[in-house]
Scaffold this motif. Structure first.
Motif, PDB file in Angstrom:
ATOM      1  N   SER A 102      10.715   9.767  -3.350  1.00 36.06           N
ATOM      2  CA  SER A 102      10.036   8.490  -3.167  1.00 36.06           C
ATOM      3  C   SER A 102      10.501   7.469  -4.199  1.00 36.06           C
ATOM      4  O   SER A 102      10.829   6.328  -3.868  1.00 36.06           O
ATOM      5  CB  SER A 102       8.518   8.684  -3.259  1.00 36.06           C
ATOM      6  OG  SER A 102       8.042   9.508  -2.225  1.00 36.06           O
ATOM      7  N   LEU A 103      10.531   7.876  -5.464  1.00 35.23           N
ATOM      8  CA  LEU A 103      10.983   6.968  -6.519  1.00 35.23           C
ATOM      9  C   LEU A 103      12.455   6.619  -6.356  1.00 35.23           C
ATOM     10  O   LEU A 103      12.872   5.494  -6.662  1.00 35.23           O
ATOM     11  CB  LEU A 103      10.736   7.594  -7.887  1.00 35.23           C
ATOM     12  CG  LEU A 103       9.274   7.670  -8.349  1.00 35.23           C
ATOM     13  CD1 LEU A 103       9.162   8.448  -9.654  1.00 35.23           C
ATOM     14  CD2 LEU A 103       8.693   6.267  -8.520  1.00 35.23           C
ATOM     15  N   ALA A 104      13.248   7.585  -5.877  1.00 38.45           N
ATOM     16  CA  ALA A 104      14.676   7.319  -5.670  1.00 38.45           C
ATOM     17  C   ALA A 104      14.867   6.207  -4.651  1.00 38.45           C
ATOM     18  O   ALA A 104      15.695   5.302  -4.848  1.00 38.45           O
ATOM     19  CB  ALA A 104      15.383   8.595  -5.218  1.00 38.45           C
ATOM     20  N   TYR A 105      14.114   6.232  -3.560  1.00 31.50           N
ATOM     21  CA  TYR A 105      14.216   5.168  -2.562  1.00 31.50           C
ATOM     22  C   TYR A 105      13.753   3.837  -3.136  1.00 31.50           C
ATOM     23  O   TYR A 105      14.355   2.787  -2.875  1.00 31.50           O
ATOM     24  CB  TYR A 105      13.386   5.518  -1.330  1.00 31.50           C
ATOM     25  CG  TYR A 105      14.028   6.548  -0.423  1.00 31.50           C
ATOM     26  CD1 TYR A 105      15.366   6.448  -0.070  1.00 31.50           C
ATOM     27  CD2 TYR A 105      13.287   7.612   0.092  1.00 31.50           C
ATOM     28  CE1 TYR A 105      15.960   7.385   0.764  1.00 31.50           C
ATOM     29  CE2 TYR A 105      13.867   8.553   0.924  1.00 31.50           C
ATOM     30  CZ  TYR A 105      15.207   8.433   1.256  1.00 31.50           C
ATOM     31  OH  TYR A 105      15.783   9.351   2.081  1.00 31.50           O
ATOM     32  N   PHE A 106      12.681   3.866  -3.921  1.00 26.55           N
ATOM     33  CA  PHE A 106      12.171   2.627  -4.504  1.00 26.55           C
ATOM     34  C   PHE A 106      13.203   2.002  -5.434  1.00 26.55           C
ATOM     35  O   PHE A 106      13.518   0.811  -5.321  1.00 26.55           O
ATOM     36  CB  PHE A 106      10.876   2.905  -5.269  1.00 26.55           C
ATOM     37  CG  PHE A 106      10.404   1.754  -6.109  1.00 26.55           C
ATOM     38  CD1 PHE A 106       9.924   0.584  -5.525  1.00 26.55           C
ATOM     39  CD2 PHE A 106      10.457   1.819  -7.506  1.00 26.55           C
ATOM     40  CE1 PHE A 106       9.494  -0.484  -6.301  1.00 26.55           C
ATOM     41  CE2 PHE A 106      10.029   0.767  -8.283  1.00 26.55           C
ATOM     42  CZ  PHE A 106       9.555  -0.398  -7.685  1.00 26.55           C
ATOM     43  N   PHE A 107      13.764   2.794  -6.339  1.00 27.75           N
ATOM     44  CA  PHE A 107      14.741   2.247  -7.278  1.00 27.75           C
ATOM     45  C   PHE A 107      16.062   1.894  -6.582  1.00 27.75           C
ATOM     46  O   PHE A 107      16.761   0.980  -7.025  1.00 27.75           O
ATOM     47  CB  PHE A 107      14.978   3.229  -8.425  1.00 27.75           C
ATOM     48  CG  PHE A 107      13.842   3.280  -9.406  1.00 27.75           C
ATOM     49  CD1 PHE A 107      13.535   2.172 -10.179  1.00 27.75           C
ATOM     50  CD2 PHE A 107      13.065   4.414  -9.545  1.00 27.75           C
ATOM     51  CE1 PHE A 107      12.485   2.192 -11.083  1.00 27.75           C
ATOM     52  CE2 PHE A 107      12.007   4.452 -10.445  1.00 27.75           C
ATOM     53  CZ  PHE A 107      11.712   3.334 -11.214  1.00 27.75           C
ATOM     54  N   LEU A 108      16.386   2.595  -5.511  1.00 30.70           N
ATOM     55  CA  LEU A 108      17.562   2.212  -4.730  1.00 30.70           C
ATOM     56  C   LEU A 108      17.364   0.820  -4.137  1.00 30.70           C
ATOM     57  O   LEU A 108      18.272  -0.028  -4.202  1.00 30.70           O
ATOM     58  CB  LEU A 108      17.810   3.225  -3.612  1.00 30.70           C
ATOM     59  CG  LEU A 108      18.931   2.871  -2.619  1.00 30.70           C
ATOM     60  CD1 LEU A 108      20.280   2.800  -3.336  1.00 30.70           C
ATOM     61  CD2 LEU A 108      18.977   3.892  -1.482  1.00 30.70           C
ATOM     62  N   ILE A 125       3.331   1.612  -7.931  1.00 34.38           N
ATOM     63  CA  ILE A 125       4.517   1.281  -7.142  1.00 34.38           C
ATOM     64  C   ILE A 125       4.146   0.344  -5.996  1.00 34.38           C
ATOM     65  O   ILE A 125       4.928  -0.537  -5.605  1.00 34.38           O
ATOM     66  CB  ILE A 125       5.183   2.555  -6.598  1.00 34.38           C
ATOM     67  CG1 ILE A 125       5.605   3.465  -7.763  1.00 34.38           C
ATOM     68  CG2 ILE A 125       6.396   2.207  -5.747  1.00 34.38           C
ATOM     69  CD1 ILE A 125       6.593   2.824  -8.716  1.00 34.38           C
ATOM     70  N   GLY A 126       2.929   0.501  -5.476  1.00 38.28           N
ATOM     71  CA  GLY A 126       2.473  -0.415  -4.431  1.00 38.28           C
ATOM     72  C   GLY A 126       2.448  -1.846  -4.909  1.00 38.28           C
ATOM     73  O   GLY A 126       2.887  -2.762  -4.205  1.00 38.28           O
ATOM     74  N   HIS A 127       1.937  -2.067  -6.109  1.00 37.14           N
ATOM     75  CA  HIS A 127       1.915  -3.426  -6.665  1.00 37.14           C
ATOM     76  C   HIS A 127       3.328  -3.908  -7.011  1.00 37.14           C
ATOM     77  O   HIS A 127       3.661  -5.080  -6.774  1.00 37.14           O
ATOM     78  CB  HIS A 127       1.035  -3.475  -7.913  1.00 37.14           C
ATOM     79  CG  HIS A 127      -0.421  -3.580  -7.608  1.00 37.14           C
ATOM     80  ND1 HIS A 127      -1.242  -2.487  -7.481  1.00 37.14           N
ATOM     81  CD2 HIS A 127      -1.216  -4.663  -7.377  1.00 37.14           C
ATOM     82  CE1 HIS A 127      -2.480  -2.884  -7.207  1.00 37.14           C
ATOM     83  NE2 HIS A 127      -2.488  -4.199  -7.132  1.00 37.14           N
ATOM     84  N   LEU A 128       4.158  -3.028  -7.545  1.00 35.63           N
ATOM     85  CA  LEU A 128       5.524  -3.427  -7.885  1.00 35.63           C
ATOM     86  C   LEU A 128       6.346  -3.746  -6.633  1.00 35.63           C
ATOM     87  O   LEU A 128       7.291  -4.536  -6.696  1.00 35.63           O
ATOM     88  CB  LEU A 128       6.208  -2.319  -8.685  1.00 35.63           C
ATOM     89  CG  LEU A 128       5.660  -2.066 -10.093  1.00 35.63           C
ATOM     90  CD1 LEU A 128       6.382  -0.888 -10.744  1.00 35.63           C
ATOM     91  CD2 LEU A 128       5.788  -3.314 -10.964  1.00 35.63           C
ATOM     92  N   SER A 129       5.976  -3.153  -5.513  1.00 35.35           N
ATOM     93  CA  SER A 129       6.683  -3.412  -4.254  1.00 35.35           C
ATOM     94  C   SER A 129       6.140  -4.641  -3.541  1.00 35.35           C
ATOM     95  O   SER A 129       6.916  -5.463  -3.024  1.00 35.35           O
ATOM     96  CB  SER A 129       6.566  -2.192  -3.321  1.00 35.35           C
ATOM     97  OG  SER A 129       7.136  -1.042  -3.895  1.00 35.35           O
ATOM     98  N   HIS A 130       4.831  -4.797  -3.509  1.00 35.83           N
ATOM     99  CA  HIS A 130       4.224  -5.856  -2.708  1.00 35.83           C
ATOM    100  C   HIS A 130       4.082  -7.190  -3.438  1.00 35.83           C
ATOM    101  O   HIS A 130       4.184  -8.249  -2.815  1.00 35.83           O
ATOM    102  CB  HIS A 130       2.855  -5.394  -2.205  1.00 35.83           C
ATOM    103  CG  HIS A 130       2.941  -4.568  -0.960  1.00 35.83           C
ATOM    104  ND1 HIS A 130       1.838  -4.183  -0.224  1.00 35.83           N
ATOM    105  CD2 HIS A 130       4.014  -4.053  -0.306  1.00 35.83           C
ATOM    106  CE1 HIS A 130       2.227  -3.480   0.820  1.00 35.83           C
ATOM    107  NE2 HIS A 130       3.541  -3.373   0.788  1.00 35.83           N
ATOM    108  N   THR A 131       3.837  -7.154  -4.729  1.00 37.84           N
ATOM    109  CA  THR A 131       3.631  -8.410  -5.453  1.00 37.84           C
ATOM    110  C   THR A 131       4.837  -9.347  -5.383  1.00 37.84           C
ATOM    111  O   THR A 131       4.663 -10.552  -5.149  1.00 37.84           O
ATOM    112  CB  THR A 131       3.250  -8.136  -6.917  1.00 37.84           C
ATOM    113  OG1 THR A 131       2.064  -7.330  -6.955  1.00 37.84           O
ATOM    114  CG2 THR A 131       2.998  -9.431  -7.669  1.00 37.84           C
TER     115      THR A 131
END
Length: 317
Positions: free
Chosen positions: A41-47, A104-110
């Motif tokens: 999950s984190l790998a996809y986020f940082f990618l 991660i939700g806030h880091l993605s959506h904000t």
């Protein structure tokens, strides 16, 4: 478990037993599908973050109007990928840690101006009321009588320009559901115990808006439009397009005056699960938020609004 079917040429629905239960459906899914991998999950986020940063670096370095259209489409698509990561955080499928999901939700959506907790809660309501014409939060059909009562402006936003309506939805909720902002802790969308979550997400959005204001003052309005506003619009179009196609299928029945609708959802016709329409097909590969394929026909025409009659769309049980 039962299925609701409609006879060809008939407006009446029939009920028939299915040879499986909801428990059977869940049992057929391998156990590993229910085990989220934090590493993956984190790998996809940082990618996704890396691709976004790389696109910004290339666009700033080239500063070419020949490249900007490519950048806008690619970056807007990556904004959409960020939304998908936050979506999984909202569902709790990103990880088993609520803290990590919220972070991660806030880091993605904000960064894409989506209030994470506000969206998460209303989205939860949507899933728990799937197929209920009275209580579903989004993408529900309307009867023809309601369509005829609409003014020009409402028809324009809801049917002829639906691919840019999402920001309005965040402030005003879906039409016909009463007032309700995703940013207000006192909104009827939320319970009193959820107000602190809403305050946190709204504060994050205010900070992001402040950053965008600072960026505009420092680098000019044109820079804001080139590097943020146009990709944001592309993201909104992606979001509205995909969710519209995922939630619109003439053969899927809707119900009113009924509870426990979610227990029936898996037994409904599955033709609407994939995103198909007569003029446009989009296939989302399940590999990652950033991996998908799009199939465009040679010509794409505007899909007209569906004029829905109460008896043919709303199934009363």
């Amino acid at each position: 478990m039962q299925s609701t079917v409609r006879s060809p040429g008939s407006r009446e629905s029939l009920r028939q037993d299915l040879p499986f239960t909801l428990k059977d459906v869940k049992a057929a899914i391998p156990d590993y599908c229910f085990q989220p991998s934090v590493f993956r999950s984190l790998a996809y986020f940082f990618l996704d973050i890396g691709i976004i940063a790389g696109l910004y670096a290339i666009a700033a370095y080239l500063d070419s109007w020949f490249f900007y259209p490519i950048f806008w489409f690619a970056q807007g698509t990556m904004f959409w990928a960020l939304f998908v990561v936050g979506h999984d955080c909202g569902h709790g499928s990103f990880s088993r840690s609520k803290f990590l999901n919220d972070l991660i939700g806030h880091l993605s959506h904000t960064p894409i101006l989506v209030p994470f907790h506000g969206w998460r809660i209303s989205h939860r309501t949507h899933h728990s009321n799937t197929g209920n014409i009275d209580t579903d939060e989004s993408w529900y059909p309307i009867p023809e009588s309601k369509y005829d009562q609409m003014g020009f402006a409402e028809k324009l936003v809801r049917f002829y320009a639906p691919l840019i309506a999402y920001p309005i939805y965040l402030f005003k909720r879906s039409p016909g559901r009463g007032p309700g902002s995703h940013f207000s802790p006192k909104s009827p969308l939320f319970k009193p115990a959820e107000r602190n979550d809403i305050i946190l997400s709204t504060a994050a959005i205010i900070a992001m808006v402040g950053f965008l204001g600072w960026f505009t003052v420092q680098f000019g309005l044109l820079a804001f439009v080139k590097f943020y506003f146009v990709p944001y619009v592309i993201f909104v179009i992606w979001l509205d397009l995909v969710t519209y196609l995922h939630h619109t299928e003439a053969d899927i029945p809707w119900y009113r005056g009924m509870t426990g609708i979610t227990s029936r959802a898996p037994s409904l016709p599955l033709t609407g699960i994939m995103a198909f329409s007569t003029k446009f097909t989009i296939i989302l590969a399940p590999m990652s938020p950033t991996t998908f394929s799009i199939l465009f026909p040679t010509t794409i025409s505007r899909m007209p609004p569906k004029r829905l009659s109460p008896s043919s769309v709303i199934i009363t049980v």
